[in-house]
Design an enzyme around this catalytic site. Structure first.
Site, PDB file in Angstrom:
ATOM      1  N   LYS A   1     -38.011 -34.482  33.852  1.00  0.00           N
ATOM      2  CA  LYS A   1     -37.329 -35.363  34.798  1.00  0.00           C
ATOM      3  C   LYS A   1     -38.305 -36.389  35.373  1.00  0.00           C
ATOM      4  O   LYS A   1     -39.359 -36.029  35.904  1.00  0.00           O
ATOM      5  CB  LYS A   1     -36.703 -34.558  35.943  1.00  0.00           C
ATOM      6  CG  LYS A   1     -35.546 -33.680  35.509  1.00  0.00           C
ATOM      7  CD  LYS A   1     -34.942 -32.923  36.664  1.00  0.00           C
ATOM      8  CE  LYS A   1     -34.013 -33.785  37.488  1.00  0.00           C
ATOM      9  NZ  LYS A   1     -33.272 -32.980  38.500  1.00  0.00           N
ATOM     10  N   ILE A   2     -37.921 -37.642  35.250  1.00  0.00           N
ATOM     11  CA  ILE A   2     -38.727 -38.748  35.770  1.00  0.00           C
ATOM     12  C   ILE A   2     -37.842 -39.578  36.689  1.00  0.00           C
ATOM     13  O   ILE A   2     -36.758 -39.995  36.278  1.00  0.00           O
ATOM     14  CB  ILE A   2     -39.265 -39.634  34.632  1.00  0.00           C
ATOM     15  CG1 ILE A   2     -40.191 -38.816  33.725  1.00  0.00           C
ATOM     16  CG2 ILE A   2     -39.992 -40.858  35.185  1.00  0.00           C
ATOM     17  CD1 ILE A   2     -40.695 -39.574  32.511  1.00  0.00           C
TER      18      ILE A   2
END
Length: 376
Positions: free
Chosen positions: A141-142
């Site tokens: 997750k970014i």
């Protein structure tokens, strides 16, 4: 009680993911039960979820103690603990991943939120987490910050699958899709099999209503009251329209962009819209509203368990509730703007607040681990 509503949701093309994870959920068999009986096909996590699991839950004390004896830093201890949970959850979901050809069966883990505004550090953290967890069904997750966009492209270009998180605005969502396509193009140039790369774009829902409703309430007018609870669903529906403009519609009425068509011909996978933050924050709203009003093919809805069980108990799925609603959705957002509420300011405030909350959760998590290490 029946899970027919969840089955109908799945039949409509909505993947059901659980927005929670803990060591207890893994070891008790609860996650496996949700997969078997609740049509759960994925798991998402974030710093707040881990802060609650490790800070207040059980099953971590021995690991924390052992790492303290070995001189492992608090930050690395947190990475190793969270990575272990994600690795074990990924193993539980691996049959789903294999059966769906990689479309589902994913577990997401977020990069250190303190890197939200640092492109290179985010990219390095994504590579490290991929190596540390070492499971093909892991999404990194970014956050969709300005600094996150080039990191997304670089991580995708390295062949790493990504869950882009904390998306609030339509403009930023279009930039996220562009970053994904850029990453795929770079990956193709490097000879990476595009079919091995997957991505979802997490569009946050309930937080938008919470912020807009607060501003509507301050106006204290009949027009403002009539628009309460309309912003979030309208915003998400227009996001799906933007998705169709790039990737094409399921019924073929909207053709994909030339850029995506070329990548699809090379074996690439769509970046699916994911509805996040789907638990209601206002008790006046139906507790399933951010599920039942956002049913569309090719989407993911990640739910806290309370929302999942609410769907089982009284959720009603009536078919696609997104396409053919774009005109009304645009009218609802326009009506809110005409009352003097700035969309740009709202979404910027939400992004800033979202990063701050995740950073605070991470700091609290570090403090909890630090305190546990000090205990005899």
């Amino acid at each position: 009680m029946t899970d027919d509503a969840l089955k109908r949701l799945s039949d409509e093309g909505v993947a059901i993911w659980l927005d929670d994870l803990s060591r207890e959920r893994i070891t008790s068999g609860n996650l496996a039960e949700l997969i078997e009986h609740r049509h759960v096909t994925g798991v998402t996590t974030n710093p707040t979820i881990f802060q609650q699991a490790i800070g207040y839950g059980g099953g971590y004390a021995d690991r924390i103690h052992d790492m303290a004896l070995r001189g492992v830093t608090v930050s690395e201890a947190v990475r190793m603990i969270t990575a272990a949970d994600v690795r074990d959850a990924a193993d539980i979901l691996r049959p789903v991943f294999d059966a769906t050809g990689g479309r589902n069966g994913w577990v997401s883990i977020e990069v250190d939120p303190r890197f939200a505004h640092a492109t290179d550090a985010t990219t390095a953290e994504a590579r490290h987490l991929t190596w540390l967890i070492d499971r093909p069904n892991t999404l990194i997750k970014i956050p969709a910050t300005r600094a996150g966009l080039p990191a997304i492209s670089e991580v995708i270009a390295a062949g790493i699958s990504v869950n882009v998180t904390l998306i609030f605005s339509l403009e930023r969502y279009r930039e996220v899709m562009d970053a994904y396509l850029t990453g795929l193009e770079k990956a193709g140039q490097r000879g990476i099999d595009l079919g091995t790369i997957h991505s979802v774009a997490s569009f946050f829902v309930s937080r938008l209503d919470a912020e807009v409703d607060k501003r509507l309430d301050a106006l204290d007018s009949p027009e403002a009251k009539a628009l309460r609870g309309k912003a979030a669903v309208a915003n998400a529906r227009l996001a799906y329209q933007a998705f169709e403009e790039v990737f094409g519609s399921a019924d073929g009425t909207t053709v994909p962009s030339r850029r995506w068509h070329a990548l699809r011909e090379a074996g690439a996978n769509q970046q699916r819209p994911l509805w996040a933050s789907t638990g209601v924050k206002d008790p006046a709203y139906q507790d399933t509203v951010y599920v039942t009003e956002l049913v569309a093919p090719g989407t993911v809805n990640t739910m806290p368990e309370a929302t999942l069980e609410a769907m089982v108990d009284h959720g009603t799925v009536t078919g696609n509730t997104v396409t053919n609603t774009y005109e009304q959705a645009r009218a609802d957002l326009d009506a809110i703007r005409k009352l003097g509420i700035s969309y740009a300011r709202v979404v910027q405030a939400l992004e800033t607040e979202g990063i701050k909350k995740f950073q605070q959760s991470w700091d609290d998590l570090l403090s909890a681990v630090r305190k546990s290490r000090a205990c005899p």
